[in-house]
Scaffold this motif. Structure first.
Motif, PDB file in Angstrom:
ATOM      1  N   VAL A   9       3.014   6.435  -5.507  1.00  0.00           N
ATOM      2  CA  VAL A   9       2.924   6.653  -7.191  1.00  0.00           C
ATOM      3  C   VAL A   9       1.884   7.488  -7.363  1.00  0.00           C
ATOM      4  O   VAL A   9       1.797   8.333  -8.195  1.00  0.00           O
ATOM      5  CB  VAL A   9       2.248   4.923  -8.096  1.00  0.00           C
ATOM      6  CG1 VAL A   9       1.098   5.813  -8.852  1.00  0.00           C
ATOM      7  CG2 VAL A   9       3.342   4.239  -7.868  1.00  0.00           C
ATOM      8  N   CYS A  10       0.363   7.245  -6.540  1.00  0.00           N
ATOM      9  CA  CYS A  10      -0.578   8.550  -6.298  1.00  0.00           C
ATOM     10  C   CYS A  10       0.244  10.050  -6.026  1.00  0.00           C
ATOM     11  O   CYS A  10      -0.446  10.900  -6.720  1.00  0.00           O
ATOM     12  CB  CYS A  10      -1.460   8.388  -5.529  1.00  0.00           C
ATOM     13  SG  CYS A  10      -3.218   9.060  -5.409  1.00  0.00           S
ATOM     14  N   TYR A  60       0.958  -0.863  -0.318  1.00  0.00           N
ATOM     15  CA  TYR A  60      -0.112   0.053   0.347  1.00  0.00           C
ATOM     16  C   TYR A  60       0.932   1.227  -0.165  1.00  0.00           C
ATOM     17  O   TYR A  60       0.386   2.172  -0.796  1.00  0.00           O
ATOM     18  CB  TYR A  60      -0.550  -0.050   1.477  1.00  0.00           C
ATOM     19  CG  TYR A  60      -1.911  -0.593   0.677  1.00  0.00           C
ATOM     20  CD1 TYR A  60      -3.045  -1.088   0.286  1.00  0.00           C
ATOM     21  CD2 TYR A  60      -2.571  -1.923   1.787  1.00  0.00           C
ATOM     22  CE1 TYR A  60      -4.314  -1.592  -0.310  1.00  0.00           C
ATOM     23  CE2 TYR A  60      -3.651  -2.674   1.884  1.00  0.00           C
ATOM     24  CZ  TYR A  60      -5.053  -2.095   0.831  1.00  0.00           C
ATOM     25  OH  TYR A  60      -5.786  -2.856   0.342  1.00  0.00           O
ATOM     26  N   ASP A  61       2.056   1.545   0.809  1.00  0.00           N
ATOM     27  CA  ASP A  61       2.936   2.543   0.876  1.00  0.00           C
ATOM     28  C   ASP A  61       3.727   2.514  -0.570  1.00  0.00           C
ATOM     29  O   ASP A  61       3.510   3.617  -1.160  1.00  0.00           O
ATOM     30  CB  ASP A  61       4.029   2.596   2.030  1.00  0.00           C
ATOM     31  CG  ASP A  61       3.923   2.320   2.853  1.00  0.00           C
ATOM     32  OD1 ASP A  61       2.273   3.148   3.103  1.00  0.00           O
ATOM     33  OD2 ASP A  61       4.560   1.522   4.284  1.00  0.00           O
ATOM     34  N   ASP A  96       1.800  -9.553  -7.804  1.00  0.00           N
ATOM     35  CA  ASP A  96       2.863  -9.036  -7.562  1.00  0.00           C
ATOM     36  C   ASP A  96       2.768  -8.206  -6.689  1.00  0.00           C
ATOM     37  O   ASP A  96       1.725  -8.055  -5.946  1.00  0.00           O
ATOM     38  CB  ASP A  96       3.421  -8.383  -8.523  1.00  0.00           C
ATOM     39  CG  ASP A  96       2.985  -6.908  -9.221  1.00  0.00           C
ATOM     40  OD1 ASP A  96       1.438  -6.717  -8.394  1.00  0.00           O
ATOM     41  OD2 ASP A  96       3.113  -5.941 -10.142  1.00  0.00           O
ATOM     42  N   MET A  97       4.069  -7.404  -6.515  1.00  0.00           N
ATOM     43  CA  MET A  97       3.507  -6.766  -5.123  1.00  0.00           C
ATOM     44  C   MET A  97       1.896  -5.436  -4.988  1.00  0.00           C
ATOM     45  O   MET A  97       1.060  -5.619  -4.391  1.00  0.00           O
ATOM     46  CB  MET A  97       4.628  -5.467  -3.883  1.00  0.00           C
ATOM     47  CG  MET A  97       4.353  -4.468  -2.915  1.00  0.00           C
ATOM     48  SD  MET A  97       5.658  -3.709  -2.511  1.00  0.00           S
ATOM     49  CE  MET A  97       6.446  -4.700  -1.671  1.00  0.00           C
ATOM     50  N   LEU A  98       2.096  -4.379  -5.999  1.00  0.00           N
ATOM     51  CA  LEU A  98       1.095  -3.676  -6.550  1.00  0.00           C
ATOM     52  C   LEU A  98      -0.196  -4.543  -6.902  1.00  0.00           C
ATOM     53  O   LEU A  98      -1.467  -3.920  -6.393  1.00  0.00           O
ATOM     54  CB  LEU A  98       1.389  -2.822  -7.514  1.00  0.00           C
ATOM     55  CG  LEU A  98       2.332  -2.384  -6.930  1.00  0.00           C
ATOM     56  CD1 LEU A  98       3.287  -1.451  -8.549  1.00  0.00           C
ATOM     57  CD2 LEU A  98       2.271  -1.212  -6.498  1.00  0.00           C
ATOM     58  N   PRO A 148      -7.480   5.709   7.563  1.00  0.00           N
ATOM     59  CA  PRO A 148      -6.603   4.786   7.224  1.00  0.00           C
ATOM     60  C   PRO A 148      -7.041   3.893   5.587  1.00  0.00           C
ATOM     61  O   PRO A 148      -6.455   3.595   5.074  1.00  0.00           O
ATOM     62  CB  PRO A 148      -5.888   4.042   8.094  1.00  0.00           C
ATOM     63  CG  PRO A 148      -6.270   5.425   8.667  1.00  0.00           C
ATOM     64  CD  PRO A 148      -8.123   5.872   8.680  1.00  0.00           C
ATOM     65  N   GLU A 149      -8.528   2.333   5.797  1.00  0.00           N
ATOM     66  CA  GLU A 149      -8.811   2.215   4.965  1.00  0.00           C
ATOM     67  C   GLU A 149      -8.939   2.410   3.944  1.00  0.00           C
ATOM     68  O   GLU A 149      -8.620   1.960   2.546  1.00  0.00           O
ATOM     69  CB  GLU A 149      -9.817   1.261   5.607  1.00  0.00           C
ATOM     70  CG  GLU A 149      -8.884   0.515   7.615  1.00  0.00           C
ATOM     71  CD  GLU A 149      -9.560   1.289   8.375  1.00  0.00           C
ATOM     72  OE1 GLU A 149     -10.149   2.313   7.979  1.00  0.00           O
ATOM     73  OE2 GLU A 149      -9.217   0.542   9.371  1.00  0.00           O
ATOM     74  N   ARG A 150      -9.549   4.026   3.699  1.00  0.00           N
ATOM     75  CA  ARG A 150     -10.513   3.891   2.065  1.00  0.00           C
ATOM     76  C   ARG A 150      -9.189   4.745   1.353  1.00  0.00           C
ATOM     77  O   ARG A 150      -8.573   4.177   0.230  1.00  0.00           O
ATOM     78  CB  ARG A 150     -11.315   4.601   2.949  1.00  0.00           C
ATOM     79  CG  ARG A 150     -12.207   4.382   3.046  1.00  0.00           C
ATOM     80  CD  ARG A 150     -14.132   5.652   3.283  1.00  0.00           C
ATOM     81  NE  ARG A 150     -14.929   5.005   3.747  1.00  0.00           N
ATOM     82  CZ  ARG A 150     -16.395   5.688   4.688  1.00  0.00           C
ATOM     83  NH1 ARG A 150     -15.327   6.816   5.121  1.00  0.00           N
ATOM     84  NH2 ARG A 150     -16.781   4.816   4.374  1.00  0.00           N
ATOM     85  N   ARG A 151      -8.042   5.398   1.988  1.00  0.00           N
ATOM     86  CA  ARG A 151      -6.736   6.267   2.011  1.00  0.00           C
ATOM     87  C   ARG A 151      -6.213   5.418   0.865  1.00  0.00           C
ATOM     88  O   ARG A 151      -5.817   4.923  -0.289  1.00  0.00           O
ATOM     89  CB  ARG A 151      -6.362   6.401   2.956  1.00  0.00           C
ATOM     90  CG  ARG A 151      -4.845   6.807   2.235  1.00  0.00           C
ATOM     91  CD  ARG A 151      -3.855   7.640   3.831  1.00  0.00           C
ATOM     92  NE  ARG A 151      -4.702   8.708   3.981  1.00  0.00           N
ATOM     93  CZ  ARG A 151      -4.690   8.312   5.531  1.00  0.00           C
ATOM     94  NH1 ARG A 151      -3.549   7.312   6.496  1.00  0.00           N
ATOM     95  NH2 ARG A 151      -4.849   8.641   6.758  1.00  0.00           N
ATOM     96  N   LYS A 152      -6.290   3.692   1.615  1.00  0.00           N
ATOM     97  CA  LYS A 152      -5.132   3.015   0.649  1.00  0.00           C
ATOM     98  C   LYS A 152      -5.720   2.119   0.000  1.00  0.00           C
ATOM     99  O   LYS A 152      -5.201   2.090  -1.255  1.00  0.00           O
ATOM    100  CB  LYS A 152      -4.325   1.462   2.105  1.00  0.00           C
ATOM    101  CG  LYS A 152      -3.402   2.489   3.278  1.00  0.00           C
ATOM    102  CD  LYS A 152      -3.084   1.292   4.433  1.00  0.00           C
ATOM    103  CE  LYS A 152      -4.736   0.819   5.022  1.00  0.00           C
ATOM    104  NZ  LYS A 152      -3.894  -0.465   5.899  1.00  0.00           N
TER     105      LYS A 152
END
Length: 436
Positions: free
Chosen positions: A137-138, A131-132, A204-206, A154-158
């Motif tokens: 990227v954003c 998520y980081d 992958d991670m993303l 935090p949940e919505r942001r990520k």
């Protein structure tokens, strides 16, 4: 095109994250990926390489859910097709809201916006890092929007970051540095990868960040698939006969983003508006943004041999592709552009009606996006409709001014305003262009 992220070039080495260097996101080999969180790791490099290298074609299978009659015309209109997707997504959110209410009554808990997170030992740190990366990227490519997301929970942001990254990666398949190597076969593989991550099998991670997001929020896969269909259109189509065709394209590459995002942003509990009407407003914002992109980039697209303008309306204005390729601003062009800008503003108006229905913490980034994109239309007018050789953009100073305005708008509480149906959006757009 829609929002974008770079998948990059994939050379033949063993780094599973090669090709993300252009995003400054290259992940060093430090045990970031483990088998318990990302499946099929051994096939990751082979998959990425073949995604961009394998050639093949299956024709333009863009609208599998639309049946064509013998004359080649669509048996289902574009607005009906989009309306069906909107209603399905709205139904998912309604079901989640009912479930939350039932759980609150039974357990006397307060806010249950998302499903409880089940943490597998050793995976939480990996997901947080994923998520980081999405947040990086954003922040790099959508600075204003990113600032707005910091007000979200935090949940919505990520989750919003994860969706943004997937959309950017998808867009860059056909609009990025490797676009010349992308084939329908590659998009088929990308769609299969999407289906896998929705089943909890990210590559992958993303992808892992998005896979975690869709497991927590009532997000339907169809808007994601539709965006990939938009990329298929771009591989094959460079002209649009009428606004009905253009509207469907705008839905695929941008309207879908709104449908993906509403389940994450949430609808305010004080809202009296029907759930589907909030989705219609989100759809309208996506359509408005893409129409604005098209009007801003007429010259850039023309240099690539593309014309994203309704051919029948060009003809009615006494214009043709040759007039566009000549890059000359004439009175006919000004009159034509005035109608196109008026149509885009109509969709922005529709979008404004729904932003106040979103949860209070989610409104600011949406208002910021809406106000800033809408100002691009003002800049086109300020350039005397020269979108051939001048690129309309909002200055940094105007962006700074827009942020507090967007924040002030975000404080407006929900109303019971009746919002328009998505069935009426394309019709309204046509009407505005005709009235001029």
């Amino acid at each position: 095109m829609s929002a974008a992220m770079i998948c990059g070039a994939f050379p033949t080495n063993t780094d599973m994250y090669t090709g993300l260097d252009s995003l400054k996101l290259s992940v060093k080999a430090k045990g970031v990926v483990r088998s318990e969180i990302i499946k099929n790791v051994g096939r990751k490099h082979r998959y990425c390489y073949s995604l961009f290298s394998e050639f093949g074609s299956r024709g333009l299978d863009v609208v599998s859910r639309v049946v064509a009659n013998p004359s080649g015309n669509l048996a289902i209109s574009s607005e009906q097709l989009v309306y069906d997707v909107v209603m399905k997504q709205a139904a998912l959110v309604k079901e989640q809201m009912r479930s939350i209410e039932e759980e609150e009554e039974e357990e006397e808990e307060e806010d249950m916006d998302v499903q409880p997170e089940i943490v597998v030992p050793g995976t939480l740190g990996l997901l947080n890092e994923a998520y980081d990366r999405c947040g990086e990227v954003c922040s790099e490519y959508a600075k204003t929007f990113y600032l707005g997301t910091l007000l979200m929970t935090p949940e919505r942001r990520k989750a919003i970051w994860a969706i943004y990254v997937w959309c950017r990666r998808t867009d860059e398949l056909v609009d990025g540095p490797n676009a010349s190597h992308i084939t329908p076969k590659a998009l088929d593989r990308w769609e299969s990868r999407l289906e896998d991550l929705f089943k909890g099998r990210p590559f992958d991670m993303l992808d892992a960040a998005l896979s975690d997001t869709v497991s927590k929020f009532p997000v339907d896969i169809q808007p994601f698939k539709d965006m990939i269909d938009g990329m298929r259109i771009d591989l094959k189509k460079s002209r649009y006969d009428n606004f009905d065709e253009l509207y469907l394209y705008c839905y695929y590459v941008a309207g879908t983003v709104g449908l993906m995002s509403v389940p994450i942003m949430g609808i305010d509990r004080e809202s009296k508006a029907p759930t589907e009407s909030v989705y219609n407003a989100a759809l309208a914002l996506g359509i408005a943004n893409q129409l604005t992109n098209i009007l801003r980039d007429v010259g850039e697209d023309a240099r690539r041999g593309r014309v994203y303008l309704p051919q029948d309306e060009l003809a009615q204005a006494g214009l043709s592709d040759e007039d566009i390729f000549s890059m000359k601003v004439t009175d006919k062009w000004r009159a034509f552009m005035k109608k196109q800008i008026k149509r885009a503003r109509t969709f922005f108006d529709q979008a404004e009606e729904g932003v106040t229905q979103l949860s209070s913490a989610s409104r600011w980034p949406v208002w910021a996006s809406l106000l800033l994109y809408r100002q691009i239309l003002d800049e086109i007018e300020a350039n005397d409709y020269n979108n051939f050789t001048k690129r309309a953009y909002v200055s940094k100073q105007k962006k700074i001014v827009a942020l507090p305005l967007a924040y002030a708008q975000s404080l407006v509480t929900p109303s019971s305003t009746k919002l328009a149906s998505s069935k009426n959006l394309a019709v309204r757009g046509k009407g505005e262009a005709e009235r001029g």
